[in-house]
Design a protein around this motif. Sequence first.
Motif, PDB file in Angstrom:
ATOM      1  N   LEU A  82      -0.913   5.331   5.418  1.00  0.00           N
ATOM      2  CA  LEU A  82      -0.697   4.101   4.700  1.00  0.00           C
ATOM      3  C   LEU A  82       0.533   4.148   4.068  1.00  0.00           C
ATOM      4  CD1 LEU A  82      -4.362   3.431   3.582  1.00  0.00           C
ATOM      5  CD2 LEU A  82      -3.272   2.173   5.404  1.00  0.00           C
ATOM      6  N   SER A  83       0.870   5.153   3.104  1.00  0.00           N
ATOM      7  CA  SER A  83       2.096   5.238   2.255  1.00  0.00           C
ATOM      8  C   SER A  83       3.307   5.275   3.349  1.00  0.00           C
ATOM      9  CB  SER A  83       2.005   6.489   1.593  1.00  0.00           C
ATOM     10  OG  SER A  83       1.853   7.821   2.420  1.00  0.00           O
ATOM     11  N   SER A  84       3.193   5.872   4.591  1.00  0.00           N
ATOM     12  CA  SER A  84       4.321   5.610   5.434  1.00  0.00           C
ATOM     13  C   SER A  84       4.574   4.438   5.714  1.00  0.00           C
ATOM     14  CB  SER A  84       4.024   6.727   6.627  1.00  0.00           C
ATOM     15  OG  SER A  84       3.310   6.172   7.612  1.00  0.00           O
ATOM     16  N   ALA A  85       3.743   3.402   5.791  1.00  0.00           N
ATOM     17  CA  ALA A  85       4.056   2.230   6.093  1.00  0.00           C
ATOM     18  C   ALA A  85       4.743   1.392   5.271  1.00  0.00           C
ATOM     19  CB  ALA A  85       2.661   1.306   6.636  1.00  0.00           C
ATOM     20  N   SER A  86       4.960   2.073   4.120  1.00  0.00           N
ATOM     21  CA  SER A  86       5.867   1.397   3.178  1.00  0.00           C
ATOM     22  C   SER A  86       7.340   2.057   3.189  1.00  0.00           C
ATOM     23  CB  SER A  86       5.305   1.529   1.619  1.00  0.00           C
ATOM     24  OG  SER A  86       6.181   1.392   0.751  1.00  0.00           O
ATOM     25  N   GLN A  87       8.310   1.166   3.028  1.00  0.00           N
ATOM     26  CA  GLN A  87       9.722   1.874   2.823  1.00  0.00           C
ATOM     27  C   GLN A  87       9.954   2.777   1.621  1.00  0.00           C
ATOM     28  OE1 GLN A  87      12.827  -1.002   4.063  1.00  0.00           O
ATOM     29  NE2 GLN A  87      11.250  -2.337   4.057  1.00  0.00           N
ATOM     30  N   PHE A  88       8.959   2.694   0.804  1.00  0.00           N
ATOM     31  CA  PHE A  88       8.889   3.732  -0.532  1.00  0.00           C
ATOM     32  C   PHE A  88       7.880   4.427  -0.557  1.00  0.00           C
ATOM     33  CE2 PHE A  88      11.691   0.659  -3.437  1.00  0.00           C
ATOM     34  CZ  PHE A  88      12.751   0.750  -2.711  1.00  0.00           C
ATOM     35  N   ASN A  89       7.157   4.574   0.792  1.00  0.00           N
ATOM     36  CA  ASN A  89       6.050   5.709   0.799  1.00  0.00           C
ATOM     37  C   ASN A  89       5.117   5.474  -0.201  1.00  0.00           C
ATOM     38  OD1 ASN A  89       8.812   7.171   2.038  1.00  0.00           O
ATOM     39  ND2 ASN A  89       6.855   7.565   3.215  1.00  0.00           N
ATOM     40  N   THR A  90       4.442   4.250  -0.428  1.00  0.00           N
ATOM     41  CA  THR A  90       3.588   3.798  -1.632  1.00  0.00           C
ATOM     42  C   THR A  90       2.686   2.710  -1.073  1.00  0.00           C
ATOM     43  OG1 THR A  90       5.688   3.999  -3.148  1.00  0.00           O
ATOM     44  CG2 THR A  90       3.833   2.657  -3.925  1.00  0.00           C
ATOM     45  N   PHE A  91       1.557   2.873  -1.828  1.00  0.00           N
ATOM     46  CA  PHE A  91       0.474   1.723  -1.680  1.00  0.00           C
ATOM     47  C   PHE A  91      -0.282   1.866  -2.918  1.00  0.00           C
ATOM     48  CE2 PHE A  91      -2.053   5.457   0.176  1.00  0.00           C
ATOM     49  CZ  PHE A  91      -3.063   5.512  -0.496  1.00  0.00           C
ATOM     50  N   LEU A  92      -1.008   0.845  -3.115  1.00  0.00           N
ATOM     51  CA  LEU A  92      -2.063   0.532  -4.088  1.00  0.00           C
ATOM     52  C   LEU A  92      -3.311   0.239  -3.415  1.00  0.00           C
ATOM     53  CD1 LEU A  92       0.030  -1.715  -6.666  1.00  0.00           C
ATOM     54  CD2 LEU A  92      -0.876   0.830  -7.016  1.00  0.00           C
ATOM     55  N   ALA A  93      -4.585   0.424  -3.891  1.00  0.00           N
ATOM     56  CA  ALA A  93      -5.741   0.274  -3.311  1.00  0.00           C
ATOM     57  C   ALA A  93      -6.671  -0.070  -4.174  1.00  0.00           C
ATOM     58  CB  ALA A  93      -6.411   1.364  -2.520  1.00  0.00           C
ATOM     59  N   LEU A  94      -7.567  -1.372  -4.037  1.00  0.00           N
ATOM     60  CA  LEU A  94      -8.562  -1.733  -4.765  1.00  0.00           C
ATOM     61  C   LEU A  94      -9.799  -1.524  -4.049  1.00  0.00           C
ATOM     62  CD1 LEU A  94      -9.380  -2.990  -7.724  1.00  0.00           C
ATOM     63  CD2 LEU A  94      -9.133  -5.237  -6.195  1.00  0.00           C
ATOM     64  N   THR A  95     -10.774  -0.859  -4.624  1.00  0.00           N
ATOM     65  CA  THR A  95     -12.105  -1.000  -3.838  1.00  0.00           C
ATOM     66  C   THR A  95     -13.294  -1.236  -4.657  1.00  0.00           C
ATOM     67  OG1 THR A  95     -13.477   0.584  -2.655  1.00  0.00           O
ATOM     68  CG2 THR A  95     -12.532   1.564  -4.472  1.00  0.00           C
ATOM     69  N   ARG A  96     -14.288  -1.908  -4.116  1.00  0.00           N
ATOM     70  CA  ARG A  96     -15.622  -2.081  -4.722  1.00  0.00           C
ATOM     71  C   ARG A  96     -16.618  -1.437  -3.769  1.00  0.00           C
ATOM     72  NH1 ARG A  96     -17.902  -5.815  -8.122  1.00  0.00           N
ATOM     73  NH2 ARG A  96     -16.148  -6.943  -8.172  1.00  0.00           N
ATOM     74  N   ARG A  97     -17.345  -0.561  -4.329  1.00  0.00           N
ATOM     75  CA  ARG A  97     -18.100   0.255  -3.702  1.00  0.00           C
ATOM     76  C   ARG A  97     -19.620  -0.357  -3.595  1.00  0.00           C
ATOM     77  NH1 ARG A  97     -16.045   5.165  -5.888  1.00  0.00           N
ATOM     78  NH2 ARG A  97     -17.220   5.047  -7.814  1.00  0.00           N
ATOM     79  N   THR A  98     -20.433   0.291  -2.791  1.00  0.00           N
ATOM     80  CA  THR A  98     -21.874  -0.039  -2.836  1.00  0.00           C
ATOM     81  C   THR A  98     -22.703   0.771  -3.901  1.00  0.00           C
ATOM     82  OG1 THR A  98     -22.326   1.293  -0.851  1.00  0.00           O
ATOM     83  CG2 THR A  98     -21.973  -0.937  -0.445  1.00  0.00           C
TER      84      THR A  98
END
Length: 306
Positions: A144-160
């Motif tokens: 996922l980070s490799s998909a960004s030109q800055f090798n970065t992502f943020l992730a928001l999760t709601r869990r069961t």
Amino acid sequence: MWHFNPAGALDTIRTPKNDEFFSSNHCEAVVREAVQNSLDATPNGSSLKTRVVFSFVTVKGAEFLSDLEEVKLHCASIDKHVPTGSEVKSLLIEDFNTTGLQGSIDKFAPKDERDSLYSFWWEEGSSHKKTGSGGSHGVGKSTLSSASQFNTFLALTRRTDDPFEALIGFCSLPPHELHEKQYLGYARYGALTKSGADKRLLPYTSSSKEGQAKIALFREHCEPIRGEESGLSVLVPWVHKDLTFGEIVKVVLKNFFLPIIKENLEVEVADRNSGSSVVLRKSNVIEVALEFFKGSGEGQELHSLM
């Protein structure tokens, strides 16, 4: 905030191979990993089909983007082109009818095979997934980070298994120097608690005021579709140019045609800037394949599998 790890006297200096490994086709790697991880996160015995939505979005808002300034500074130190302006072209990847990233938010808590949050955020090259799963949270963050030109992502999760939402981030850069200080390269986005031997980096969660504020900014400026449903929403800022609307549709068709016609999976690809959208489901998957693979013969090959 972002926490880049300074290089210590005993640290190994390792350069990530993400760009080299995924340079030929970021789209193929990202779509396959994202969709397969969502399929693997479908609750056992669920009668609901897994739904994955890829949305191209333009993220605005000085307050939200200010959190990414630290990443831009470190990227500039390794001569990555740092764009100016108040808009960030991004890809938002969301899944529904899934468990979300489960397990303890504490890196040092006891682990079991369902601790996908720990694997996704902290592990590299390994996974707690059961044998037979098609994706790997251990390499998922690298993909996922490799998909960004800055090798970065943020992730928001709601869990069961948790009433609260959790917001995390990851950045994978080569070792570098900034302001005469050496860094290992990688960074994580979260809340640093305590100090010294008791120091912990935890996700921002909706159980704290600070976490509520961070999550509210993410929701306001990234506009995820998810409401109260469990699942995962990943924002890839400064998305690579080879992740396009058409290419994502083609990768989904080539790799997940069978789960779609078996009605185990539904995938939507949308561009919120232009208003374009296509939903891949059993009722239209052949029609969409013939349209997007027009003249290549691949649409007819998929049709023969029906």
